[in-house]
Design a protein around this motif. Structure first.
Motif, PDB file in Angstrom:
ATOM      1  N   TYR A 111      -4.315   7.316  -1.802  1.00  0.00           N
ATOM      2  CA  TYR A 111      -4.037   6.006  -1.435  1.00  0.00           C
ATOM      3  C   TYR A 111      -4.176   4.851  -2.725  1.00  0.00           C
ATOM      4  O   TYR A 111      -5.165   4.928  -2.973  1.00  0.00           O
ATOM      5  N   ASN A 121       1.012  -0.903   0.408  1.00  0.00           N
ATOM      6  CA  ASN A 121      -0.081  -0.033   0.324  1.00  0.00           C
ATOM      7  C   ASN A 121       0.429   1.481   0.032  1.00  0.00           C
ATOM      8  O   ASN A 121       2.053   1.481   0.748  1.00  0.00           O
ATOM      9  N   SER A 152      -4.133   0.977  -2.758  1.00  0.00           N
ATOM     10  CA  SER A 152      -3.943  -0.216  -1.439  1.00  0.00           C
ATOM     11  C   SER A 152      -3.755  -1.712  -2.692  1.00  0.00           C
ATOM     12  O   SER A 152      -4.067  -0.934  -3.716  1.00  0.00           O
TER      13      SER A 152
END
Lengths: 108, 114
Positions: A73, A18, A75
């Motif tokens: 973000y 991540n 992931s």
């Protein structure tokens, strides 16, 4: 004009990891977008996010306009996520200002 | 639905020459903007066209000029090419000029000046 700073400038990950990319901007903005530039140069629009949080599959973004930053973000990264990630902001005038980008390499 | 299309994809020019790059906006978009992206940098805004007029301009010299046609397509012209004009030139379109509109990019034209 608005100044946009992105960090980190470079990021190397193993597949499955991540990561968080950051974009700081110097003034109030009406628009904040995240783009992914593929190796052939095309900029793909990921998020239009002047404030709040949005999610699209393994990607999500959060903009805190009052504190003048946005986060992207990623992931469970995949090799296809490799490329350069840009944020671009627009203030009162139309003129969008891009950061210098975060270059991401995801190894298998 | 075709996205933003640009031509040519690659070209090589000699210093002092002139170049014309072309862009067709995404269907339903009436505003076209041009950007220059040097190696290792983010895109830099050149100018924006709406209703066949230049509406906004970035910090680029007059050697950079443009045009928008009634069908919303656009051209970028660069005169008296310099080595430093070597870059990826990106066209973007949006539905209107308001800063809150999402912008969509074409694949770009890679210009090399030798």
């Amino acid at each position: 004009g608005i100044q946009v700073e992105q960090s980190p400038p470079d990021l190397i990950l193993q597949e499955g990891a991540n990561s968080t990319l950051r974009c700081n901007f110097s003034d109030s903005v009406n628009n904040l977008q995240w783009f992914h530039q593929n190796p052939w140069g095309q900029l793909i629009n990921l998020f239009y996010i002047p404030s709040g949080t949005k999610q699209n599959g393994r990607l999500s973004a959060t903009t805190v306009a009052t504190e003048r930053y946005s986060l992207l973000y990623i992931s469970s990264s995949q090799t296809t996520d490799s490329g350069v990630y840009f944020c671009a902001s627009q203030g009162g005038s139309y003129i969008p200002t891009f950061g210098r980008g975060t270059s991401l390499i995801v190894h298998p | 639905d075709a996205g933003v299309t640009q031509s040519p994809t690659h070209l090589i020019k000699t210093r002092g020459q002139q170049v014309t790059l072309r862009c067709s906006p995404k269907s339903g978009h009436d505003t076209v903007s041009w950007y220059q992206q040097a190696l290792g940098q983010g895109p830099q805004f050149i100018f924006q066209y709406y209703e066949e007029e230049e509406r906004q301009r970035g910090n680029f010299p007059d050697r950079f000029s443009g045009h928008q046609f009634p069908n919303y397509s656009s051209e970028l012209n660069v005169n008296a090419l310099l080595l430093g004009d070597s870059a990826l030139y990106l066209c973007a379109s949006s539905p209107g000029t308001v800063s809150g509109n999402t912008i969509y990019f074409g694949e770009g034209s890679w210009l090399t000046v030798v």
